[in-house]
Design a protein around this motif. Structure first.
Motif, PDB file in Angstrom:
ATOM      1  N   UNK A   4       0.850  -1.192   0.000  1.00  0.00           N
ATOM      2  CA  UNK A   4       0.000   0.000   0.000  1.00  0.00           C
ATOM      3  C   UNK A   4       0.883   1.238   0.000  1.00  0.00           C
ATOM      4  N   UNK A   5       0.476   2.252  -0.743  1.00  0.00           N
ATOM      5  CA  UNK A   5       1.196   3.526  -0.706  1.00  0.00           C
ATOM      6  C   UNK A   5       0.868   4.227   0.601  1.00  0.00           C
ATOM      7  N   UNK A   6       1.883   4.840   1.217  1.00  0.00           N
ATOM      8  CA  UNK A   6       1.644   5.537   2.480  1.00  0.00           C
ATOM      9  C   UNK A   6       1.895   7.037   2.396  1.00  0.00           C
ATOM     10  N   UNK A   7       2.844   7.460   1.561  1.00  0.00           N
ATOM     11  CA  UNK A   7       3.126   8.878   1.373  1.00  0.00           C
ATOM     12  C   UNK A   7       4.022   9.042   0.157  1.00  0.00           C
ATOM     13  N   UNK A   8       4.171  10.279  -0.268  1.00  0.00           N
ATOM     14  CA  UNK A   8       5.126  10.643  -1.304  1.00  0.00           C
ATOM     15  C   UNK A   8       6.230  11.414  -0.605  1.00  0.00           C
ATOM     16  N   UNK A   9       7.489  11.012  -0.800  1.00  0.00           N
ATOM     17  CA  UNK A   9       8.616  11.637  -0.111  1.00  0.00           C
ATOM     18  C   UNK A   9       9.334  12.576  -1.078  1.00  0.00           C
ATOM     19  N   UNK A  10       9.608  13.785  -0.617  1.00  0.00           N
ATOM     20  CA  UNK A  10      10.318  14.791  -1.400  1.00  0.00           C
ATOM     21  C   UNK A  10      11.552  15.204  -0.611  1.00  0.00           C
ATOM     22  N   UNK A  11      12.719  15.101  -1.238  1.00  0.00           N
ATOM     23  CA  UNK A  11      13.952  15.545  -0.589  1.00  0.00           C
ATOM     24  C   UNK A  11      13.996  17.068  -0.556  1.00  0.00           C
ATOM     25  N   UNK A  12      14.640  17.602   0.473  1.00  0.00           N
ATOM     26  CA  UNK A  12      14.788  19.053   0.576  1.00  0.00           C
ATOM     27  C   UNK A  12      16.001  19.385   1.438  1.00  0.00           C
ATOM     28  N   UNK A  13      16.491  20.596   1.299  1.00  0.00           N
ATOM     29  CA  UNK A  13      17.590  21.072   2.129  1.00  0.00           C
ATOM     30  C   UNK A  13      17.066  21.849   3.329  1.00  0.00           C
ATOM     31  N   UNK A  14      15.920  22.535   3.149  1.00  0.00           N
ATOM     32  CA  UNK A  14      15.381  23.395   4.199  1.00  0.00           C
ATOM     33  C   UNK A  14      13.884  23.152   4.342  1.00  0.00           C
ATOM     34  N   UNK A  15      13.486  22.506   5.419  1.00  0.00           N
ATOM     35  CA  UNK A  15      12.068  22.223   5.642  1.00  0.00           C
ATOM     36  C   UNK A  15      11.216  23.480   5.577  1.00  0.00           C
ATOM     37  N   UNK A  16      11.645  24.540   6.263  1.00  0.00           N
ATOM     38  CA  UNK A  16      10.799  25.720   6.380  1.00  0.00           C
ATOM     39  C   UNK A  16      10.475  26.347   5.031  1.00  0.00           C
ATOM     40  N   UNK A  59       8.515  15.394   3.703  1.00  0.00           N
ATOM     41  CA  UNK A  59       9.715  16.098   3.268  1.00  0.00           C
ATOM     42  C   UNK A  59      10.902  15.619   4.084  1.00  0.00           C
ATOM     43  N   UNK A  60      11.896  15.097   3.382  1.00  0.00           N
ATOM     44  CA  UNK A  60      13.087  14.523   4.012  1.00  0.00           C
ATOM     45  C   UNK A  60      14.262  15.467   3.812  1.00  0.00           C
ATOM     46  N   UNK A  61      14.829  15.919   4.919  1.00  0.00           N
ATOM     47  CA  UNK A  61      15.997  16.804   4.841  1.00  0.00           C
ATOM     48  C   UNK A  61      17.210  15.977   4.432  1.00  0.00           C
ATOM     49  N   UNK A  62      17.879  16.415   3.367  1.00  0.00           N
ATOM     50  CA  UNK A  62      19.076  15.730   2.872  1.00  0.00           C
ATOM     51  C   UNK A  62      20.209  16.739   2.744  1.00  0.00           C
ATOM     52  N   UNK A  63      21.455  16.292   2.859  1.00  0.00           N
ATOM     53  CA  UNK A  63      22.581  17.231   2.818  1.00  0.00           C
ATOM     54  C   UNK A  63      22.957  17.688   1.414  1.00  0.00           C
ATOM     55  N   UNK A  64      22.677  16.884   0.411  1.00  0.00           N
ATOM     56  CA  UNK A  64      23.113  17.238  -0.943  1.00  0.00           C
ATOM     57  C   UNK A  64      22.036  18.051  -1.671  1.00  0.00           C
ATOM     58  N   UNK A  65      22.453  18.995  -2.525  1.00  0.00           N
ATOM     59  CA  UNK A  65      21.493  19.790  -3.290  1.00  0.00           C
ATOM     60  C   UNK A  65      20.928  18.994  -4.467  1.00  0.00           C
ATOM     61  N   UNK A  66      19.783  19.430  -4.941  1.00  0.00           N
ATOM     62  CA  UNK A  66      19.195  18.824  -6.132  1.00  0.00           C
ATOM     63  C   UNK A  66      20.061  19.215  -7.323  1.00  0.00           C
TER      64      UNK A  66
END
Length: 122
Positions: A4-16, A59-66
């Motif tokens: 089952x799908x639970x969410x869509x995850x999007x990487x980001x550097x800054x949550x706010x 939204x998942x905070x990641x260290x590398x930029x897109x």
């Protein structure tokens, strides 16, 4: 079926920055999970009306930029695509491209961290 799908995850550097854009765009509620994750969820009324069709955005905070184009993106439909695109641009999105295929028309946009998404005419 056991999957089952639970969410869509999007990487980001800054949550706010990015979560603020999507919260305003969708009118969804922010839920801080931990230092790495922030979720946006539809309201209880939206979830009840749509059933399981509305997946939360995580939204998942990641260290590398897109660096390159997204391999996965979210698509939306709007009754008035031009008005919705203008509203999203007013919130901070940028227009990447206008596309069409036969009668299907859509606009490719990017959020404040260059994550692409599409808005199509309903």
């Amino acid at each position: 079926m056991g999957l089952r799908q639970t969410e869509v995850v999007i990487d980001c550097a800054d949550h706010d920055t990015v979560v603020g854009f999507w919260a305003a765009a969708l009118g969804w509620e922010r839920r801080d999970v931990n230092e790495q994750y922030v979720a946006l969820v539809p309201s209880a009324a939206e979830r009840a009306a749509a059933g399981t069709r509305l997946l939360p955005l995580l939204f998942q905070k990641v260290p590398e930029p897109k660096v390159v184009k997204n391999r996965v993106h979210v698509d939306f439909q709007a009754d008035d695509m031009a008005a919705e695109v203008a509203r999203l641009v007013g919130l901070g999105a940028t227009v990447v491209a206008e596309r069409s295929l036969g009668d299907l028309r859509w606009t490719v946009l990017a959020d404040s961290e260059s994550n692409e998404f599409c808005v199509a005419q309903a």
